[in-house]
Write a protein that holds these residues in place. Structure first.
Motif, PDB file in Angstrom:
ATOM      1  N   LYS A  56     -19.045  38.931 -19.400  1.00 41.18           N
ATOM      2  CA  LYS A  56     -17.824  38.122 -19.250  1.00 41.18           C
ATOM      3  C   LYS A  56     -17.330  37.640 -20.604  1.00 41.18           C
ATOM      4  O   LYS A  56     -16.121  37.615 -20.867  1.00 41.18           O
ATOM      5  N   ASP A  57     -18.263  37.278 -21.486  1.00 40.46           N
ATOM      6  CA  ASP A  57     -17.869  36.858 -22.831  1.00 40.46           C
ATOM      7  C   ASP A  57     -17.292  38.026 -23.629  1.00 40.46           C
ATOM      8  O   ASP A  57     -16.289  37.873 -24.331  1.00 40.46           O
ATOM      9  N   GLU A  58     -17.920  39.191 -23.514  1.00 39.16           N
ATOM     10  CA  GLU A  58     -17.468  40.364 -24.278  1.00 39.16           C
ATOM     11  C   GLU A  58     -16.078  40.818 -23.856  1.00 39.16           C
ATOM     12  O   GLU A  58     -15.220  41.113 -24.702  1.00 39.16           O
ATOM     13  N   PHE A  59     -15.848  40.852 -22.550  1.00 36.70           N
ATOM     14  CA  PHE A  59     -14.584  41.402 -22.041  1.00 36.70           C
ATOM     15  C   PHE A  59     -13.541  40.325 -21.742  1.00 36.70           C
ATOM     16  O   PHE A  59     -12.407  40.653 -21.378  1.00 36.70           O
ATOM     17  N   GLU A  60     -13.946  39.060 -21.868  1.00 33.12           N
ATOM     18  CA  GLU A  60     -13.043  37.931 -21.606  1.00 33.12           C
ATOM     19  C   GLU A  60     -12.447  38.090 -20.200  1.00 33.12           C
ATOM     20  O   GLU A  60     -13.175  38.212 -19.241  1.00 33.12           O
ATOM     21  N   ASP A  61     -11.134  38.101 -20.059  1.00 32.77           N
ATOM     22  CA  ASP A  61     -10.526  38.203 -18.728  1.00 32.77           C
ATOM     23  C   ASP A  61      -9.969  39.595 -18.450  1.00 32.77           C
ATOM     24  O   ASP A  61      -9.130  39.778 -17.564  1.00 32.77           O
ATOM     25  N   LYS A  62     -10.452  40.594 -19.186  1.00 32.39           N
ATOM     26  CA  LYS A  62      -9.878  41.938 -19.071  1.00 32.39           C
ATOM     27  C   LYS A  62     -10.433  42.724 -17.884  1.00 32.39           C
ATOM     28  O   LYS A  62      -9.853  43.726 -17.477  1.00 32.39           O
ATOM     29  N   LEU A  63     -11.571  42.316 -17.363  1.00 28.09           N
ATOM     30  CA  LEU A  63     -12.138  42.962 -16.189  1.00 28.09           C
ATOM     31  C   LEU A  63     -12.972  41.970 -15.401  1.00 28.09           C
ATOM     32  O   LEU A  63     -13.203  40.847 -15.844  1.00 28.09           O
ATOM     33  N   SER A 113     -24.559  48.596 -17.663  1.00 34.54           N
ATOM     34  CA  SER A 113     -23.955  47.739 -18.690  1.00 34.54           C
ATOM     35  C   SER A 113     -24.478  48.041 -20.080  1.00 34.54           C
ATOM     36  O   SER A 113     -24.393  47.207 -20.978  1.00 34.54           O
ATOM     37  N   GLY A 114     -25.018  49.252 -20.266  1.00 37.87           N
ATOM     38  CA  GLY A 114     -25.473  49.654 -21.590  1.00 37.87           C
ATOM     39  C   GLY A 114     -24.322  50.140 -22.451  1.00 37.87           C
ATOM     40  O   GLY A 114     -23.140  49.918 -22.139  1.00 37.87           O
ATOM     41  N   MET A 131     -14.007  47.044 -13.090  1.00 37.50           N
ATOM     42  CA  MET A 131     -15.128  46.133 -12.893  1.00 37.50           C
ATOM     43  C   MET A 131     -16.346  46.725 -13.581  1.00 37.50           C
ATOM     44  O   MET A 131     -16.456  47.946 -13.723  1.00 37.50           O
ATOM     45  N   ILE A 132     -17.255  45.871 -14.010  1.00 37.22           N
ATOM     46  CA  ILE A 132     -18.523  46.324 -14.581  1.00 37.22           C
ATOM     47  C   ILE A 132     -19.640  45.515 -13.951  1.00 37.22           C
ATOM     48  O   ILE A 132     -19.423  44.364 -13.528  1.00 37.22           O
ATOM     49  N   SER A 133     -20.831  46.099 -13.883  1.00 41.59           N
ATOM     50  CA  SER A 133     -21.891  45.458 -13.100  1.00 41.59           C
ATOM     51  C   SER A 133     -23.192  45.338 -13.880  1.00 41.59           C
ATOM     52  O   SER A 133     -23.457  46.092 -14.826  1.00 41.59           O
ATOM     53  N   SER A 134     -23.986  44.388 -13.448  1.00 38.76           N
ATOM     54  CA  SER A 134     -25.370  44.253 -13.896  1.00 38.76           C
ATOM     55  C   SER A 134     -26.149  43.501 -12.835  1.00 38.76           C
ATOM     56  O   SER A 134     -25.597  42.617 -12.163  1.00 38.76           O
ATOM     57  N   ARG A 135     -27.418  43.830 -12.701  1.00 38.46           N
ATOM     58  CA  ARG A 135     -28.273  43.091 -11.776  1.00 38.46           C
ATOM     59  C   ARG A 135     -28.700  41.747 -12.361  1.00 38.46           C
ATOM     60  O   ARG A 135     -29.081  40.837 -11.634  1.00 38.46           O
ATOM     61  N   ASN A 136     -28.644  41.644 -13.673  1.00 37.24           N
ATOM     62  CA  ASN A 136     -29.159  40.472 -14.375  1.00 37.24           C
ATOM     63  C   ASN A 136     -28.059  39.441 -14.580  1.00 37.24           C
ATOM     64  O   ASN A 136     -27.013  39.734 -15.161  1.00 37.24           O
ATOM     65  N   GLY A 137     -28.301  38.220 -14.113  1.00 38.32           N
ATOM     66  CA  GLY A 137     -27.303  37.172 -14.219  1.00 38.32           C
ATOM     67  C   GLY A 137     -26.938  36.834 -15.653  1.00 38.32           C
ATOM     68  O   GLY A 137     -25.764  36.606 -15.971  1.00 38.32           O
TER      69      GLY A 137
END
Length: 214
Positions: free
Chosen positions: A41-48, A9-10, A28-34
């Motif tokens: 989710k805020d950055e991409f809104e509902d796009k992914l 997610s960098g 889809m994009i991933s991160s281990r950190n909640g």
């Protein structure tokens, strides 16, 4: 179009995620950190969709491996090798040490006779790794704006996977130069060292590489 999962997610992962969304891929994009997942989710809104790396690697057909190079082998193992079988993995990583550049020259953790991608391929031998997006900064990975079309150098052992990645790179506005099998990553990965030198020395990051042919 196949679904695309971004592992990492960098800057690189997020830049490529925006590109895949722009060109109509289910992403889809991933991160281990909640907390990071909330920010994504805020950055991409509902796009992914945003999920953990393990879930993304299991659910998506094409994976973009965009983690720090010195953490790549551990991160790949944690995905679950069984989740990677038969999948195309776009490997953007470079084996960069954490130490500071020397006169603008990055230090690598690998030798000239063994690339990071080859090491990743050994960990997941049934995955289809394709080196790509490793020789330019994230700002120019999608729709690069230069006087001429820059070259994206790729390599990998599976011809079908390379064709799949070539189609993506074409959409993203690059010309593709296939340098052959996985061993060619020994030459492609150090291109990032060359690309970064003007940035570290002159703070100039707006450039890309091009192969000229006669």
């Amino acid at each position: 179009m196949k679904s695309v999962g971004i592992i990492g997610s960098g800057n690189v992962g997020r830049a490529l995620a925006h590109g895949f969304i722009k060109y109509g891929y289910s992403t889809m994009i991933s991160s281990r950190n909640g907390e990071t997942r909330k920010k994504l989710k805020d950055e991409f809104e509902d796009k992914l969709s945003v999920d953990t790396p393990e879930n993304v690697s299991e659910q998506c057909e094409i994976l973009v491996f965009a983690v720090k190079g010195n953490q790549a082998k551990e991160a790949l193992t944690e995905l679950g090798v069984s989740n990677l079988k038969g999948k195309t993995i776009i490997d953007t990583t470079n084996p960069i040490e954490d130490s500071a550049p020397e006169n603008g020259v990055l230090r690598y953790t690998t030798s000239i006779n063994k690339s990071l991608m080859e090491e990743l391929q050994e960990i997941a031998p049934e995955a289809h790794f394709v080196k790509a997006f490793s020789c330019v900064g994230s700002l120019h990975m999608v729709d690069p704006k230069f006087e001429s079309t820059p070259t994206m150098f790729i390599c990998g052992n599976d011809p079908s996977a390379k064709l799949e990645v070539k189609e993506i790179i074409d959409q993203f506005g690059w010309e593709v130069e296939d340098m052959g099998a996985a061993e060619a990553a020994r030459a492609i990965e150090p291109l990032a060292i060359l690309w970064c030198i003007p940035g570290f020395i002159e703070n100039s990051w707006n450039h890309a590489l091009k192969l000229l042919k006669k």
